[in-house]
Design a protein around this motif. Structure first.
Motif, PDB file in Angstrom:
ATOM      1  N   MET A   1       0.836  -1.209   0.000  1.00 31.18           N
ATOM      2  CA  MET A   1       0.000   0.000   0.000  1.00 31.18           C
ATOM      3  C   MET A   1       0.866   1.253   0.000  1.00 31.18           C
ATOM      4  O   MET A   1       2.044   1.225   0.371  1.00 31.18           O
ATOM      5  CB  MET A   1      -0.912   0.005   1.233  1.00 31.18           C
ATOM      6  N   LEU A   2       0.263   2.388  -0.398  1.00 32.31           N
ATOM      7  CA  LEU A   2       1.014   3.644  -0.394  1.00 32.31           C
ATOM      8  C   LEU A   2       0.084   4.825  -0.153  1.00 32.31           C
ATOM      9  O   LEU A   2      -1.130   4.748  -0.338  1.00 32.31           O
ATOM     10  CB  LEU A   2       1.782   3.826  -1.715  1.00 32.31           C
ATOM     11  N   LEU A   3       0.706   5.926   0.250  1.00 25.82           N
ATOM     12  CA  LEU A   3       0.016   7.205   0.454  1.00 25.82           C
ATOM     13  C   LEU A   3       0.849   8.294  -0.181  1.00 25.82           C
ATOM     14  O   LEU A   3       2.064   8.377   0.060  1.00 25.82           O
ATOM     15  CB  LEU A   3      -0.165   7.483   1.946  1.00 25.82           C
ATOM     16  N   ALA A   4       0.211   9.134  -1.001  1.00 22.89           N
ATOM     17  CA  ALA A   4       0.923  10.229  -1.666  1.00 22.89           C
ATOM     18  C   ALA A   4       0.095  11.503  -1.595  1.00 22.89           C
ATOM     19  O   ALA A   4      -1.136  11.454  -1.580  1.00 22.89           O
ATOM     20  CB  ALA A   4       1.217   9.867  -3.125  1.00 22.89           C
ATOM     21  N   ARG A   5       0.797  12.622  -1.537  1.00 25.29           N
ATOM     22  CA  ARG A   5       0.153  13.931  -1.665  1.00 25.29           C
ATOM     23  C   ARG A   5       0.267  14.338  -3.133  1.00 25.29           C
ATOM     24  O   ARG A   5       1.344  14.610  -3.633  1.00 25.29           O
ATOM     25  CB  ARG A   5       0.804  14.965  -0.753  1.00 25.29           C
ATOM     26  N   THR A   6      -0.852  14.339  -3.844  1.00 27.51           N
ATOM     27  CA  THR A   6      -0.855  14.637  -5.272  1.00 27.51           C
ATOM     28  C   THR A   6      -1.047  16.124  -5.547  1.00 27.51           C
ATOM     29  O   THR A   6      -0.611  16.631  -6.578  1.00 27.51           O
ATOM     30  CB  THR A   6      -1.956  13.831  -5.979  1.00 27.51           C
ATOM     31  N   LYS A   7      -1.755  16.809  -4.642  1.00 24.92           N
ATOM     32  CA  LYS A   7      -1.953  18.254  -4.727  1.00 24.92           C
ATOM     33  C   LYS A   7      -1.969  18.777  -3.299  1.00 24.92           C
ATOM     34  O   LYS A   7      -2.039  18.002  -2.337  1.00 24.92           O
ATOM     35  CB  LYS A   7      -3.271  18.598  -5.429  1.00 24.92           C
ATOM     36  N   ASP A   8      -1.934  20.100  -3.150  1.00 22.64           N
ATOM     37  CA  ASP A   8      -1.965  20.658  -1.801  1.00 22.64           C
ATOM     38  C   ASP A   8      -3.189  20.204  -1.028  1.00 22.64           C
ATOM     39  O   ASP A   8      -3.141  20.049   0.195  1.00 22.64           O
ATOM     40  CB  ASP A   8      -1.938  22.195  -1.855  1.00 22.64           C
ATOM     41  N   ASP A   9      -4.299  20.000  -1.738  1.00 22.18           N
ATOM     42  CA  ASP A   9      -5.549  19.641  -1.073  1.00 22.18           C
ATOM     43  C   ASP A   9      -6.049  18.258  -1.489  1.00 22.18           C
ATOM     44  O   ASP A   9      -7.242  17.976  -1.424  1.00 22.18           O
ATOM     45  CB  ASP A   9      -6.627  20.685  -1.370  1.00 22.18           C
ATOM     46  N   GLN A  10      -5.134  17.391  -1.918  1.00 19.69           N
ATOM     47  CA  GLN A  10      -5.556  16.065  -2.375  1.00 19.69           C
ATOM     48  C   GLN A  10      -4.503  15.023  -2.045  1.00 19.69           C
ATOM     49  O   GLN A  10      -3.299  15.284  -2.137  1.00 19.69           O
ATOM     50  CB  GLN A  10      -5.787  16.071  -3.888  1.00 19.69           C
ATOM     51  N   HIS A  11      -4.975  13.848  -1.639  1.00 20.71           N
ATOM     52  CA  HIS A  11      -4.098  12.710  -1.396  1.00 20.71           C
ATOM     53  C   HIS A  11      -4.583  11.515  -2.204  1.00 20.71           C
ATOM     54  O   HIS A  11      -5.753  11.444  -2.595  1.00 20.71           O
ATOM     55  CB  HIS A  11      -4.066  12.351   0.088  1.00 20.71           C
ATOM     56  N   LEU A  12      -3.670  10.598  -2.421  1.00 24.92           N
ATOM     57  CA  LEU A  12      -3.993   9.336  -3.083  1.00 24.92           C
ATOM     58  C   LEU A  12      -3.576   8.195  -2.173  1.00 24.92           C
ATOM     59  O   LEU A  12      -2.455   8.188  -1.653  1.00 24.92           O
ATOM     60  CB  LEU A  12      -3.286   9.230  -4.431  1.00 24.92           C
ATOM     61  N   VAL A  13      -4.484   7.265  -1.946  1.00 24.07           N
ATOM     62  CA  VAL A  13      -4.176   6.028  -1.244  1.00 24.07           C
ATOM     63  C   VAL A  13      -4.207   4.906  -2.269  1.00 24.07           C
ATOM     64  O   VAL A  13      -5.243   4.661  -2.904  1.00 24.07           O
ATOM     65  CB  VAL A  13      -5.172   5.754  -0.102  1.00 24.07           C
ATOM     66  N   GLY A  14      -3.067   4.256  -2.453  1.00 21.12           N
ATOM     67  CA  GLY A  14      -2.979   3.131  -3.365  1.00 21.12           C
ATOM     68  C   GLY A  14      -3.149   1.834  -2.599  1.00 21.12           C
ATOM     69  O   GLY A  14      -2.320   1.495  -1.741  1.00 21.12           O
ATOM     70  N   LEU A  15      -4.227   1.120  -2.884  1.00 13.10           N
ATOM     71  CA  LEU A  15      -4.512  -0.146  -2.209  1.00 13.10           C
ATOM     72  C   LEU A  15      -4.003  -1.307  -3.055  1.00 13.10           C
ATOM     73  O   LEU A  15      -4.065  -1.260  -4.284  1.00 13.10           O
ATOM     74  CB  LEU A  15      -6.020  -0.314  -1.997  1.00 13.10           C
ATOM     75  N   PRO A  16      -3.521  -2.370  -2.421  1.00 13.65           N
ATOM     76  CA  PRO A  16      -3.196  -3.575  -3.183  1.00 13.65           C
ATOM     77  C   PRO A  16      -4.452  -4.144  -3.838  1.00 13.65           C
ATOM     78  O   PRO A  16      -5.579  -3.851  -3.423  1.00 13.65           O
ATOM     79  CB  PRO A  16      -2.658  -4.528  -2.107  1.00 13.65           C
ATOM     80  N   GLY A  17      -4.261  -4.975  -4.836  1.00 13.64           N
ATOM     81  CA  GLY A  17      -5.408  -5.513  -5.563  1.00 13.64           C
ATOM     82  C   GLY A  17      -6.094  -6.671  -4.877  1.00 13.64           C
ATOM     83  O   GLY A  17      -7.284  -6.913  -5.115  1.00 13.64           O
ATOM     84  N   ASN A  18      -5.380  -7.427  -4.031  1.00  8.53           N
ATOM     85  CA  ASN A  18      -6.024  -8.525  -3.312  1.00  8.53           C
ATOM     86  C   ASN A  18      -7.037  -7.970  -2.320  1.00  8.53           C
ATOM     87  O   ASN A  18      -6.748  -7.004  -1.600  1.00  8.53           O
ATOM     88  CB  ASN A  18      -4.985  -9.378  -2.578  1.00  8.53           C
ATOM     89  N   PRO A  19      -8.229  -8.566  -2.228  1.00  3.96           N
ATOM     90  CA  PRO A  19      -9.307  -7.939  -1.445  1.00  3.96           C
ATOM     91  C   PRO A  19      -9.000  -7.699   0.022  1.00  3.96           C
ATOM     92  O   PRO A  19      -9.210  -6.593   0.523  1.00  3.96           O
ATOM     93  CB  PRO A  19     -10.471  -8.925  -1.622  1.00  3.96           C
ATOM     94  N   LEU A  20      -8.506  -8.716   0.767  1.00  4.05           N
ATOM     95  CA  LEU A  20      -8.234  -8.479   2.178  1.00  4.05           C
ATOM     96  C   LEU A  20      -7.043  -7.548   2.358  1.00  4.05           C
ATOM     97  O   LEU A  20      -7.005  -6.754   3.302  1.00  4.05           O
ATOM     98  CB  LEU A  20      -8.001  -9.791   2.922  1.00  4.05           C
ATOM     99  N   ALA A  21      -6.079  -7.609   1.451  1.00  2.00           N
ATOM    100  CA  ALA A  21      -4.964  -6.667   1.491  1.00  2.00           C
ATOM    101  C   ALA A  21      -5.462  -5.239   1.274  1.00  2.00           C
ATOM    102  O   ALA A  21      -4.969  -4.291   1.892  1.00  2.00           O
ATOM    103  CB  ALA A  21      -3.931  -7.032   0.432  1.00  2.00           C
ATOM    104  N   ALA A  22      -6.460  -5.077   0.412  1.00  2.00           N
ATOM    105  CA  ALA A  22      -7.047  -3.746   0.200  1.00  2.00           C
ATOM    106  C   ALA A  22      -7.758  -3.256   1.453  1.00  2.00           C
ATOM    107  O   ALA A  22      -7.677  -2.068   1.799  1.00  2.00           O
ATOM    108  CB  ALA A  22      -8.012  -3.787  -0.980  1.00  2.00           C
ATOM    109  N   VAL A  23      -8.456  -4.143   2.151  1.00  2.00           N
ATOM    110  CA  VAL A  23      -9.098  -3.773   3.411  1.00  2.00           C
ATOM    111  C   VAL A  23      -8.052  -3.296   4.406  1.00  2.00           C
ATOM    112  O   VAL A  23      -8.233  -2.289   5.108  1.00  2.00           O
ATOM    113  CB  VAL A  23      -9.894  -4.960   3.978  1.00  2.00           C
ATOM    114  N   SER A  24      -6.938  -4.002   4.467  1.00  2.00           N
ATOM    115  CA  SER A  24      -5.849  -3.606   5.355  1.00  2.00           C
ATOM    116  C   SER A  24      -5.364  -2.192   5.013  1.00  2.00           C
ATOM    117  O   SER A  24      -5.159  -1.358   5.903  1.00  2.00           O
ATOM    118  CB  SER A  24      -4.699  -4.611   5.236  1.00  2.00           C
ATOM    119  N   GLY A  25      -5.196  -1.910   3.728  1.00  2.00           N
ATOM    120  CA  GLY A  25      -4.767  -0.580   3.321  1.00  2.00           C
ATOM    121  C   GLY A  25      -5.795   0.489   3.624  1.00  2.00           C
ATOM    122  O   GLY A  25      -5.459   1.610   4.008  1.00  2.00           O
TER     123      GLY A  25
END
Length: 446
Positions: free
Chosen positions: A323-347
Motif C-alpha cells: 500500500m502507499l500514500l501520496a500527496r498529489t496536490k496541496d488539497d488532495q491525497h492518493l491512497v494506493g490499495l493492493p489488488g487482493n481484497p483483504l490486502a485492500a481492506v488492510s490498506g
C-alpha cells in the motif's frame, strides 16, 4: 530523535519528523534503489516499509496540512455522521412551556377536586386557569393550565359517584410537571464544536429549534478500479475474475465518513490513470491494484509523472504491505490499495481511515484490546491484521484470512492487530472495529 516505540508515540510526530524516520539516508522510497529494481518494497533482500503504527500517524497528520474547506450549513436529514463546526446552542428554553409529564389530571390546591368537562391536549393553546379545588384531564406533553399545583397520574386517582376526583396517594407540589427550562435555557451551549452528529444529536438539535447544522463537510473520495482481468458481472472464466473491490469500497468509504463522488474502472491503462488522477478534484483518490512493480503496475510511474510527494511507500503489515500514500496536490491525497481484497481492506484501515477521520475532524476512537481465544501466527517482522469475531470478553480469530480472501472479514466484527512474531492464546490484542459492527453512525452507508 527517538523512534516511535522507543519513548515517542508516532502520533506525536509532525509529518516532516515522521517522514524523517521513514526516509532514512539511502532508502528514500521515492528514489529508485539499485538493489530494489525488482520490488520497491525490498532493500538488500529484506522487506522494508513504514512501521504500521507510524503509517497510520503519518496519514492522520498529512490530512492536517490540507487547507480546511469552509464549514457548510446542512439540513438535519443530511447531517448524520458529520462533525459540528459551531457549538449547538439552545434557540429556546426546553421545554419551552410548563408541560405535563404524564397522562392524568392537572389539579389546583388540595383534593378532592371537581373535574371540568373539557380536557387539555398536547399542541393546543394555553388552557384556562384552574381555581383551587378544580381539576382537568390532561395528556402527556400538554401545556399546564395556570395555577396548577400538580399533575395526578391516571392510575393515582379515582372519581366518586358525584364525579369528584380523589387521590389514592399523597400529591406533592409540582409533581409530574416539567417546568419551562428544566433541560436548558435559551442560549445555553448544549454541545461543543467537534461533536459527532449521531441520531441523538439530531433529535436534540430539532428539539432545540434547529432546521440546519453548521458542520465540517464530508471529504470527497473517488475510487479508481484498475485491472484488465476484472469482471463486473457473471462467473469468473478464462482467467478473468470478479471485481470485489468496486462493490465493497464505496459503501466502506461512506461508512468512514466520505462522500463517494465517482467509481471508475480504468483497466491497466497508464494514460487513463494519469488523466483520471490529474483531473480529479476529490480530496482523496483511492486506487486498487497496481502498487507493486509489475509490467502493468502503473501507480508509482503515475505519481512520479504527477510530481506527487510519496509519504508512505509500503507498510510493514500483512496483508497489504504494498500500500502507499501520496500527496498529489496541496488539497488532495492518493491512497494506493493492493489488488487482493483483504490486502485492500488492510490498506483502507491503515491509511484511508485515519486520513478521512482527520479531514472530517472526527474524534479518534478510544483504543481497546481483548484477549485472543486462540493463538495467532505472526510475521517475523511485520504487524498482522487478522479478522476476529467478538465473543463475550474474547476475540476469536477467523480462518480464511489470506490476502485474496474475503470470507473471514465478511464474518468479522473487528481486525486484531497482531505484533511481529505472533500472539499466544489469552494475549491481549488491539482491535480495530469494523464500521457495521459498532453502534451509532457507523452503520449508515448512504
Amino acid at each position: 530523535m527517538t523512534a516511535p516505540g522507543l519513548g515517542q508515540d508516532a502520533d506525536d510526530l509532525d509529518v516532516e519528523e515522521a517522514l524523517a524516520l521513514v526516509n532514512t539516508p539511502g532508502t528514500d522510497p521515492s528514489v529508485p534503489q539499485p538493489s530494489a529494481a525488482a520490488d520497491p518494497h525490498t532493500h538488500g533482500g529484506r522487506h522494508r516499509g513504514t512501521p504500521w503504527p507510524e503509517a497510520r500517524a503519518i496519514a492522520a497528520r498529512a490530512a492536517r496540512r490540507v487547507p480546511r474547506r469552509a464549514p457548510e450549513s446542512v439540513s438535519l436529514d443530511a447531517a448524520l455522521g458529520l462533525v459540528l463546526a459551531e457549538p449547538l446552542t439552545a434557540l429556546t428554553d426546553l421545554p419551552s412551556f410548563d408541560t405535563s409529564a404524564m397522562d392524568g389530571w392537572a389539579v389546583a390546591g388540595p383534593g378532592p377536586w371537581s373535574v371540568r368537562d373539557e380536557g387539555v391536549l398536547a399542541g393546543h393553546a394555553e388552557p384556562v386557569r384552574l381555581d383551587d379545588g378544580e381539576a382537568v384531564r390532561i395528556a402527556t406533553g400538554a401545556r399546564i393550565p395556570p395555577d396548577t399545583t400538580a399533575v395526578l397520574r391516571s392510575e393515582h386517582g379515582r372519581t366518586d359517584d358525584k364525579g369528584r376526583l380523589h387521590p389514592i396517594r399523597e400529591v406533592a407540589h409540582g409533581q409530574d410537571i416539567r417546568p419551562r427550562g428544566q433541560e436548558c435555557r435559551n442560549g445555553d451551549q448544549l454541545l461543543p464544536v467537534g461533536t459527532l452528529v449521531t441520531p441523538a444529536v439530531l433529535g436534540l438539535a430539532a428539539a432545540a429549534g434547529y432546521d440546519t447544522l453548521t458542520a465540517v463537510p464530508r471529504p470527497r473520495a473517488e475510487v479508481l478500479v484498475l485491472g484488465d482481468e476484472l469482471l463486473t458481472e457473471g462467473l469468473p472464466h478464462d482467467g478473468l475474475i470478479r471485481d470485489a473491490l468496486g462493490p465493497m469500497l464505496p459503501p466502506w468509504l461512506r461508512a468512514l465518513g466520505a462522500e463517494v463522488v465517482a467509481v471508475r474502472r480504468l483497466g491497466d491503462d497508464a494514460e487513463a490513470l494519469y488523466k483520471a488522477v490529474a483531473d480529479s478534484d476529490a480530496d482523496l483518490v483511492v486506487t486498487t491494484g497496481g502498487t507493486a512493480a509489475g509490467p502493468v503496475d502503473h501507480v508509482h510511474p503515475t505519481l512520479r509523472r504527477l510530481g506527487a510527494e510519496l509519504l508512505v511507500n509500503g507498510v510493514q503489515v500483512r496483508p497489504g504491505h504494498p500500500m502507499l500514500l501520496a500527496r498529489t496536490k496541496d488539497d488532495q491525497h492518493l491512497v494506493g490499495l493492493p489488488g487482493n481484497p483483504l490486502a485492500a481492506v488492510s490498506g483502507l484501515l491503515t491509511l484511508a481511515e485515519p486520513l478521512l477521520r482527520a479531514l472530517a475532524a472526527r474524534p479518534a476512537p478510544e483504543p481497546y484490546a481483548l484477549p485472543l481465544r486462540d493463538a495467532v501466527h505472526g510475521h517475523p517482522e511485520d504487524t498482522r491484521l487478522v479478522p476476529v469475531t467478538l465473543r463475550a470478553d474474547h476475540a476469536v480469530p477467523l480462518h480464511y484470512n489470506g490476502p485474496a480472501m474475503l470470507r473471514g472479514i465478511a464474518a468479522a466484527d473487528a481486525l486484531a492487530v497482531v505484533p511481529p512474531g505472533g500472539a499466544r492464546k489469552g494475549q491481549e490484542a488491539e482491535l480495530l472495529d469494523l464500521p457495521w459492527a459498532t453502534a451509532g453512525v457507523g452503520v449508515c452507508f448512504t
